[in-house]
Enzyme design. Structure first.
Site, PDB file in Angstrom:
ATOM      1  N   GLU A  38     -16.829  13.916  20.636  1.00 26.38           N
ATOM      2  CA  GLU A  38     -16.498  14.919  19.628  1.00 26.38           C
ATOM      3  C   GLU A  38     -16.019  14.266  18.332  1.00 26.38           C
ATOM      4  OE1 GLU A  38     -13.443  18.656  19.010  1.00 26.38           O
ATOM      5  OE2 GLU A  38     -14.052  18.117  21.042  1.00 26.38           O
ATOM      6  N   ALA A  39     -15.107  13.304  18.447  1.00 25.80           N
ATOM      7  CA  ALA A  39     -14.521  12.684  17.257  1.00 25.80           C
ATOM      8  C   ALA A  39     -15.526  11.844  16.470  1.00 25.80           C
ATOM      9  CB  ALA A  39     -13.323  11.818  17.656  1.00 25.80           C
ATOM     10  N   ASN A  40     -16.383  11.116  17.164  1.00 30.60           N
ATOM     11  CA  ASN A  40     -17.285  10.181  16.489  1.00 30.60           C
ATOM     12  C   ASN A  40     -18.641  10.766  16.128  1.00 30.60           C
ATOM     13  OD1 ASN A  40     -15.766   7.537  16.480  1.00 30.60           O
ATOM     14  ND2 ASN A  40     -15.587   8.142  18.624  1.00 30.60           N
ATOM     15  N   TYR A  41     -19.110  11.763  16.896  1.00 32.93           N
ATOM     16  CA  TYR A  41     -20.471  12.267  16.679  1.00 32.93           C
ATOM     17  C   TYR A  41     -20.565  13.786  16.609  1.00 32.93           C
ATOM     18  CZ  TYR A  41     -21.631   7.440  17.513  1.00 32.93           C
ATOM     19  OH  TYR A  41     -21.695   6.070  17.416  1.00 32.93           O
TER      20      TYR A  41
ATOM     21  N   PHE B  74     -14.213  10.998  22.603  1.00 33.75           N
ATOM     22  CA  PHE B  74     -15.034  10.047  21.850  1.00 33.75           C
ATOM     23  C   PHE B  74     -16.256  10.742  21.251  1.00 33.75           C
ATOM     24  CE2 PHE B  74     -18.728   7.311  21.625  1.00 33.75           C
ATOM     25  CZ  PHE B  74     -18.278   6.261  20.850  1.00 33.75           C
TER      26      PHE B  74
END
Length: 161
Positions: free
Chosen positions: A86-89, A84
């Site tokens: 890594e992918a979002n922020y 979460f």
């Protein structure tokens, strides 16, 4: 009895030991995080702080400590939390294993930080921030409402870096 933040150890999302003593002499910003909170977008601001202040020799080290203590807003396991973030922020700062930050089961680090900050400085929600000086003492704490890009937090970081 712990004398500084460097007397504690955490575990990374991968379960590896992360002794804060290895960071001796560097200022730290320790934040209790959650993936399903209204303050979750602060991950972006924390990453911006990492980019701005972390790359310098002896620069700021940001440490995220996920916690499910407030509103069950961090239900995921270590793999889900890491993915979460890594992918979002695009999080590149150190993320630790999920831990309790309040109550009798609180991680010793958060018991110490709360003791140093005083009653009002104990985590009352996600994204409380604890800034330490290079000597390992607490410089200042900030509530969830203090965004990473706030002038107050930026000024405090500048004072310890």
């Amino acid at each position: 009895m712990a004398e500084s933040v460097y007397d504690f150890s955490l575990k990374t999302l991968r379960g590896e030991d992360f002794p804060l003593g290895a960071l001796r002499g560097r200022p730290l910003l320790i934040v209790n995080t959650a993936s399903q909170c209204g303050f979750t977008p602060q991950y972006a601001g924390l990453q911006a702080l990492q980019t701005a202040w972390g790359g310098q020799d002896g620069g700021l080290v940001i440490i995220g400590v996920p916690s499910n203590d407030f509103g069950n807003q961090e239900p995921g396991d270590a793999t889900a939390i890491g993915a979460f973030c890594e992918a979002n922020y695009g999080v590149t700062f150190a993320m630790m294993e999920k831990a309790h930050v309040k109550g009798a089961d609180a991680h010793p680090l958060f018991r110490w930080l709360g003791g140093q900050a005083g009653f009002l400085g104990k985590p009352r929600w996600n994204f409380y921030k604890y800034l330490t000086k290079r000597d390992g003492s607490l410089a200042e704490w900030f509530s969830s409402k203090t965004a990473p890009e706030s002038p107050k937090l930026q000024s405090a970081i500048k004072a310890v870096v």
